[in-house]
Design an enzyme around this catalytic site. Structure first.
Site, PDB file in Angstrom:
ATOM      1  N   LYS A 125       0.641  -1.302  -0.083  1.00  0.00           N
ATOM      2  CA  LYS A 125      -0.134   0.021  -0.083  1.00  0.00           C
ATOM      3  C   LYS A 125       1.225   1.216  -0.057  1.00  0.00           C
ATOM      4  CE  LYS A 125      -4.368   1.015   0.381  1.00  0.00           C
ATOM      5  NZ  LYS A 125      -5.713   0.387  -0.263  1.00  0.00           N
ATOM      6  N   ASP A 165      -7.228   4.391  -4.442  1.00  0.00           N
ATOM      7  CA  ASP A 165      -7.842   4.190  -3.147  1.00  0.00           C
ATOM      8  C   ASP A 165      -8.319   5.372  -2.842  1.00  0.00           C
ATOM      9  OD1 ASP A 165      -7.798   2.108  -0.534  1.00  0.00           O
ATOM     10  OD2 ASP A 165      -7.324   4.256   0.115  1.00  0.00           O
TER      11      ASP A 165
HETATM   12  P1  NDP Z   1     -12.968   8.092  -2.651  1.00  0.00           P
HETATM   13  O1  NDP Z   1     -11.858   9.000  -2.411  1.00  0.00           O
HETATM   14  O2  NDP Z   1     -13.606   7.794  -3.837  1.00  0.00           O
HETATM   15  O3  NDP Z   1     -14.059   8.449  -1.590  1.00  0.00           O
HETATM   16  C1  NDP Z   1     -14.094   8.349  -0.210  1.00  0.00           C
HETATM   17  C2  NDP Z   1     -15.425   8.603   0.314  1.00  0.00           C
HETATM   18  O4  NDP Z   1     -15.147   8.628   1.887  1.00  0.00           O
HETATM   19  C3  NDP Z   1     -15.790  10.152   0.225  1.00  0.00           C
HETATM   20  O5  NDP Z   1     -17.070  10.228   0.148  1.00  0.00           O
HETATM   21  C4  NDP Z   1     -15.138  10.817   1.340  1.00  0.00           C
HETATM   22  O6  NDP Z   1     -15.749  12.258   1.663  1.00  0.00           O
HETATM   23  C5  NDP Z   1     -15.655   9.797   2.433  1.00  0.00           C
HETATM   24  N1  NDP Z   1     -14.164  10.134   3.478  1.00  0.00           N
HETATM   25  C6  NDP Z   1     -12.910  10.031   3.437  1.00  0.00           C
HETATM   26  N2  NDP Z   1     -12.268  10.015   4.554  1.00  0.00           N
HETATM   27  C7  NDP Z   1     -13.294  10.548   5.423  1.00  0.00           C
HETATM   28  C8  NDP Z   1     -13.288  10.784   6.612  1.00  0.00           C
HETATM   29  N3  NDP Z   1     -11.902  10.926   7.425  1.00  0.00           N
HETATM   30  N4  NDP Z   1     -14.430  10.812   7.366  1.00  0.00           N
HETATM   31  C9  NDP Z   1     -15.439  10.925   6.813  1.00  0.00           C
HETATM   32  N5  NDP Z   1     -15.477  10.344   5.296  1.00  0.00           N
HETATM   33  C10 NDP Z   1     -14.324  10.355   4.831  1.00  0.00           C
HETATM   34  O7  NDP Z   1     -12.228   6.671  -2.012  1.00  0.00           O
HETATM   35  P2  NDP Z   1     -12.878   5.068  -2.193  1.00  0.00           P
HETATM   36  O8  NDP Z   1     -14.420   5.035  -2.457  1.00  0.00           O
HETATM   37  O9  NDP Z   1     -12.135   4.450  -3.212  1.00  0.00           O
HETATM   38  O10 NDP Z   1     -12.510   4.513  -0.885  1.00  0.00           O
HETATM   39  C11 NDP Z   1     -13.453   4.487   0.411  1.00  0.00           C
HETATM   40  C12 NDP Z   1     -12.948   3.174   1.329  1.00  0.00           C
HETATM   41  O11 NDP Z   1     -12.905   1.747   0.473  1.00  0.00           O
HETATM   42  C13 NDP Z   1     -11.657   3.284   1.894  1.00  0.00           C
HETATM   43  O12 NDP Z   1     -11.512   2.810   3.079  1.00  0.00           O
HETATM   44  C14 NDP Z   1     -10.567   2.442   0.821  1.00  0.00           C
HETATM   45  O13 NDP Z   1      -9.473   1.850   1.377  1.00  0.00           O
HETATM   46  C15 NDP Z   1     -11.608   1.258   0.687  1.00  0.00           C
HETATM   47  N6  NDP Z   1     -11.402   0.523  -0.644  1.00  0.00           N
HETATM   48  C16 NDP Z   1     -11.247   1.260  -1.745  1.00  0.00           C
HETATM   49  C17 NDP Z   1     -11.290   0.447  -2.998  1.00  0.00           C
HETATM   50  C18 NDP Z   1     -11.177   0.814  -4.327  1.00  0.00           C
HETATM   51  O14 NDP Z   1     -10.958  -0.068  -5.332  1.00  0.00           O
HETATM   52  N7  NDP Z   1     -11.357   2.253  -4.591  1.00  0.00           N
HETATM   53  C19 NDP Z   1     -11.034  -1.248  -2.748  1.00  0.00           C
HETATM   54  C20 NDP Z   1     -11.131  -1.556  -1.432  1.00  0.00           C
HETATM   55  C21 NDP Z   1     -11.447  -0.939  -0.348  1.00  0.00           C
HETATM   56  P3  NDP Z   1     -15.154  13.507   1.297  1.00  0.00           P
HETATM   57  O15 NDP Z   1     -15.200  13.573  -0.148  1.00  0.00           O
HETATM   58  O16 NDP Z   1     -15.676  14.398   1.929  1.00  0.00           O
HETATM   59  O17 NDP Z   1     -13.734  13.451   1.677  1.00  0.00           O
HETATM   60  O1  2IT Z   2      -7.963  -1.500  -0.599  1.00  0.00           O
HETATM   61  C1  2IT Z   2      -8.088  -1.975  -1.752  1.00  0.00           C
HETATM   62  O2  2IT Z   2      -8.029  -3.109  -1.798  1.00  0.00           O
HETATM   63  C2  2IT Z   2      -7.813  -1.107  -2.816  1.00  0.00           C
HETATM   64  N1  2IT Z   2      -7.752   0.207  -2.537  1.00  0.00           N
HETATM   65  C3  2IT Z   2      -7.615  -1.563  -4.301  1.00  0.00           C
HETATM   66  C4  2IT Z   2      -6.345  -2.117  -4.291  1.00  0.00           C
HETATM   67  C5  2IT Z   2      -5.892  -2.557  -5.982  1.00  0.00           C
HETATM   68  O3  2IT Z   2      -4.973  -2.795  -5.985  1.00  0.00           O
HETATM   69  O4  2IT Z   2      -6.691  -2.388  -6.915  1.00  0.00           O
END
Ligand code: NDP
Ligand code: 2IT
Length: 446
Positions: A125, A165
């Site tokens: 990561k 992420d």
């Molecule tokens: P994005 O940046 O697309 O969206 C993040 C969302 O979470 C936004 O709505 C943001 O709000 C909110 N957020 C972020 N930080 C905070 C905080 N400290 N408090 C409250 N709300 C918060 O990210 P993703 O959707 O990609 O990721 C979301 C989660 O999913 C993370 O935990 C990530 O690690 C996990 N994840 C992502 C994957 C992927 O493929 N993208 C795969 C597996 C897990 P705001 O815009 O106001 O900051």
């Molecule tokens: O937390 C996660 O699994 C991710 N942000 C996606 C990682 C990836 O390599 O697609």
């Protein structure tokens, strides 16, 4: 005192200022006590001591010039945690809260998640404490280029493959990939989540949210004999994971009534207008509060964690770590919520996890439930190696199969150790076994 609690104590001592990393290790190791008892050879080979120490941690300076010609400096990270079963694989997070402990917790979780997908990917990561909010397009580009200038020395299609992420989506991936290609003259697809015109995979954008719903549909069917159909769903966040969880939950017959961002949440009793959310969040990059300007029958409430007060059948935390605490967990259970699926990484605090595990609800941990994103990244790597692209239907079908298999392996492992329906224990054990066996086979080099 058991062997593993000794190791947890050492982890606490050595990483005292990394609470999220300690939290992630504790949660996994509590589940692994039964494995340590059954397989003393893992202990003899020092697998537990080795697996909590990253193979390599890289911390670097990221200088860039803002629109006022002022030099800014951020800190960049890449933690290459474990390569026993394949190249390091895991996303990059750009958020002001990023520090080494956060990246280590995410990298540690990624080891077991990637193992669960059944694909040959190790755990890693990275990211930066850079805050993309309010930055101009050119500032984002300059930052991404500077970040990749250094990161490019450490990654490679067979060595370490980053992705997105929080704060890193298709725009940032594009700028980083462009810089990598320029520096290395290499087109082998070193990042996943790429645009469709230059080696990206169909379904990668949707994969984490869709995969979460495929996993939950299977768990709900198996454990409760129910489905998403006619269930009321709430989802925290409104980023990549939340948006496509909302889309799939709706396609499966559920009604999503609430979404949030870091400022607050919206409640729309008749169901969320997802086209509007996509426009506000993916195109215009606006706050979720803007939603109620278009839909006057929806309600906006300040304070993102208040979303857990909304009555629902299924809750999908899809924003960030430790966003759902003990009080919220008790409220959800009291209000009749019967299934919780972690789309985010470690969104539920340990005390809240205890509430769910002590109640008659389904609790699906992130490392199993949100593995669809990285699994589809694995499929993107496969297509890049083949110099070929599969159709949307083909990738979606493979994603669905992988999520059903993850549920089945998780459930089976839980049962095997006398912990039926404990998906936390099942995911930790099933994810660990493959990595531990590989580490043992390789001798003491990892
Ligand atoms: P994005 O940046 O697309 O969206 C993040 C969302 O979470 C936004 O709505 C943001 O709000 C909110 N957020 C972020 N930080 C905070 C905080 N400290 N408090 C409250 N709300 C918060 O990210 P993703 O959707 O990609 O990721 C979301 C989660 O999913 C993370 O935990 C990530 O690690 C996990 N994840 C992502 C994957 C992927 O493929 N993208 C795969 C597996 C897990 P705001 O815009 O106001 O900051
Ligand atoms: O937390 C996660 O699994 C991710 N942000 C996606 C990682 C990836 O390599 O697609």
């Amino acid at each position: 005192m058991s062997k593993l609690s000794n190791i947890i104590d050492i982890v606490k001592e050595k990483n005292a200022n990394e609470p999220e990393f300690i939290q992630a290790v504790k949660e996994v190791f509590i589940s692994l006590e039964v494995v340590a008892e059954k397989y003393p050879e893992f202990d003899d080979a020092g697998i537990f001591e080795r697996i909590v120490e990253p193979e390599r941690q890289i911390i670097f300076r990221v200088p860039w010039v803002d629109d006022n010609n002022k030099v800014q400096v951020n800190r960049g990270f890449r933690v290459q945690f474990n390569s026993a079963i394949g190249p390091y694989k895991g996303g990059l997070r750009f958020h002001p809260s990023v520090n080494l402990g956060i990246i280590k917790f995410l990298g540690f979780e990624q080891i077991f998640k990637n193992s669960l997908t059944g694909l040959p990917m190790g755990g890693g990561k990275g990211g930066s404490d850079f805050n993309p909010k309010g930055k101009s397009e050119m500032e984002i580009m300059r930052f991404c280029q500077s970040f990749m200038f250094e990161l490019s020395r450490h990654i490679g299609a067979n060595k370490d493959v980053p992705a997105g992420d929080i704060g890193v989506g298709s725009r940032e991936i594009g700028y980083m990939y462009g810089m990598y290609k320029k520096l290395k003259d290499d087109n082998s697809g070193v990042i996943t989540g790429k645009g469709l015109s230059y080696g990206g995979s169909l379904v990668r954008k949707e994969a984490t949210g869709y995969g979460l719903c495929y996993f939950m549909e299977e768990a709900i069917k198996d454990i409760k004999g129910e489905s998403f159909k006619n269930q009321t769903v709430i989802i925290s966040g409104s980023g990549n994971v939340a948006i496509y969880a909302c889309e799939k939950a709706t396609q499966l017959g559920g009604k999503v009534v609430a979404l949030s961002d870091s400022n607050g949440y919206i409640y729309h009793e008749s169901g969320i207008d997802l086209d509007l959310i996509k426009k506000l969040k993916e195109v215009e990059r606006k706050r979720i509060s803007e939603y109620v300007k278009i839909h006057s029958d929806a309600i906006y409430t300040e304070g993102s964690t208040k979303i857990w007060n909304v009555k629902c059948d299924i809750a999908l935390p899809c924003a960030t770590q430790n966003e759902l605490d003990e009080k919220a967990a008790k409220t959800l259970v009291k209000n009749g919520c019967f299934a919780i699926g972690e789309g985010a990484n470690m969104p539920t605090t340990p005390e809240a996890v205890d509430v769910f595990r002590g109640s008659d609800v389904i609790f699906a941990p992130g490392k199993a439930a949100n593995a669809g994103g990285v699994a589809t990244s694995g499929l993107e790597m496969t297509q890049n190696s083949m110099r070929y692209s599969w159709s949307f239907e083909k990738v979606d079908e493979k994603l669905k199969r992988i999520m059903i298999d993850i549920y089945s392996n998780t459930s089976k492992a839980a049962k095997e150790y006398g912990k039926e329906n404990d998906l936390v224990a099942g995911a930790n054990i099933a994810g660990f076994m493959k990595v531990a066996l590989a580490m043992k086979s390789h001798g003491i080099v990892f």
